[in-house]
Enzyme design. Structure first.
Site, mmCIF file in Angstrom:
data_model
loop_
_atom_site.group_PDB
_atom_site.id
_atom_site.type_symbol
_atom_site.label_atom_id
_atom_site.label_comp_id
_atom_site.label_asym_id
_atom_site.label_seq_id
_atom_site.Cartn_x
_atom_site.Cartn_y
_atom_site.Cartn_z
ATOM 1 C CG HIS A 35 -3.808 2.966 0.375
ATOM 2 N ND1 HIS A 35 -4.939 2.258 0.008
ATOM 3 C CD2 HIS A 35 -2.757 2.154 0.129
ATOM 4 C CE1 HIS A 35 -4.578 1.058 -0.425
ATOM 5 N NE2 HIS A 35 -3.266 0.970 -0.363
ATOM 6 C CG HIS A 91 1.879 9.365 5.803
ATOM 7 N ND1 HIS A 91 0.712 9.015 6.430
ATOM 8 C CD2 HIS A 91 2.522 8.200 5.501
ATOM 9 C CE1 HIS A 91 0.642 7.689 6.525
ATOM 10 N NE2 HIS A 91 1.715 7.178 5.955
#
Length: 305
Positions: free
Chosen positions: A109, A99
């Site tokens: 991801h 993030h």
């Protein structure tokens, strides 16, 4: 050779974790580095979690290696796979969520994993899975094209049909059904891969893992210094709420880890540090926030001429 070599897989995954951590630290500023946490689980096995928090570039980055064993799979894991009932299992993988602080730099991801279930006097049941996907808050066409071009490059040595198939699987998987919207712009997702045999399946998993760094780091390098203000941070926090919803409601890895007694801190390291929810909010027409929904949260062929 088609006999699974679990230690060979573990050696690759540990090296992959090292390489990704190094690449992320090179993008970070002011000397922020990963904290390492080694852990064991009572049921068998353990892992090596690495987390970077409150960095200048990355608000939170978690890159986990785990190798866990168990004597029996829960009923929820065998309901759709009755051949696994009564078998011991071993699962190993690298899973990461990153993030960035800047709202113009997307969350990403990736996960690559191997699973094997065994019992006496029976052939082992095993497979590889994984992939990577991108979740922008403010979309850039060149970033989306670069991401998907690199995903296609990961698949090309293994057949022209793999990228479109695994790209579609990613679009279908990372979809919030209760919101009727994709989580991001997708990438690759594959699971239950064993048909080509161990060596070729392992080679494909390695290709996906090895292509994550060249897919993601150039995007962060382009966006990490992009000017932003409170409005953009507020929208980022709102959209991160969708990330939380998906991970806690649908994500297979999260559910498997929690159901098999995994280490909660490592499983939930994927969650962002700051999140917001609003009641029945919609972006203003013609705004940059509306563009995310209209142009980027729509499944499409990013590599079409």
């Amino acid at each position: 050779m088609n006999t699974p070599d679990i230690n060979q897989v573990a050696e690759y995954l540990l090296d992959l974790q090292e390489r990704i951590c190094s690449a992320i630290e090179q993008l970070e500023e002011d000397g922020h580095t990963f904290r390492e946490d080694r852990w064991q689980r009572e049921e068998g096995g353990g892992g090596r979690s690495r987390v970077l928090e409150d960095g200048t570039v990355f608000e939170k980055a978690g890159i986990n290696f785990s190798r866990v064993q168990g004597g029996k799979l829960p009923a929820s894991a065998t309901a759709q796979r009755p051949e696994l009932a009564g078998r011991s299992f071993e699962a190993l993988g690298v899973s990461l969520v990153i993030h960035p602080r800047n709202p113009f730099a997307p969350t990403s991801h990736a996960n690559v994993r191997f699973f094997i279930a065994q019992k006496e006097h029976a052939e082992p049941v095993w497979w590889f899975g994984g992939g990577f996907d991108l979740t922008p808050y403010y979309g850039f066409e060149e970033d989306a094209v670069h991401w998907h071009r690199t995903a296609r490059q990961a698949c090309e040595p293994f057949g022209a049909d793999l990228y479109p198939r695994y790209k579609q699987w990613c679009d279908d998987y990372f979809y919030l059904r209760h919101r009727a919207e994709p989580r991001g712009i997708g990438g690759l997702f594959f699971d239950d891969l064993n048909e080509p045999g161990f060596e070729r399946s392992f080679a494909f998993m390695r290709s996906v893992g090895d292509h994550y760094i060249p897919a993601y780091t150039p995007i962060v390098a382009r966006r990490k210094a992009h000017p932003y203000g409170d409005r953009e941070r507020d929208f980022q926090a709102y959209r991160r709420g969708r990330y939380v919803e998906f991970n806690l409601v649908y994500d297979r890895g999260t559910l498997f880890g929690l159901q098999t007694g995994g280490r909660t801190e490592s499983i939930l390291m994927s969650l962002p540090p700051l999140v917001k929810w609003r009641y029945d909010w919609h972006p203003q027409a013609g705004s940059p926030e509306a563009e995310l929904y209209e142009r980027f949260l729509q499944p499409r062929d990013w590599l079409a001429p």
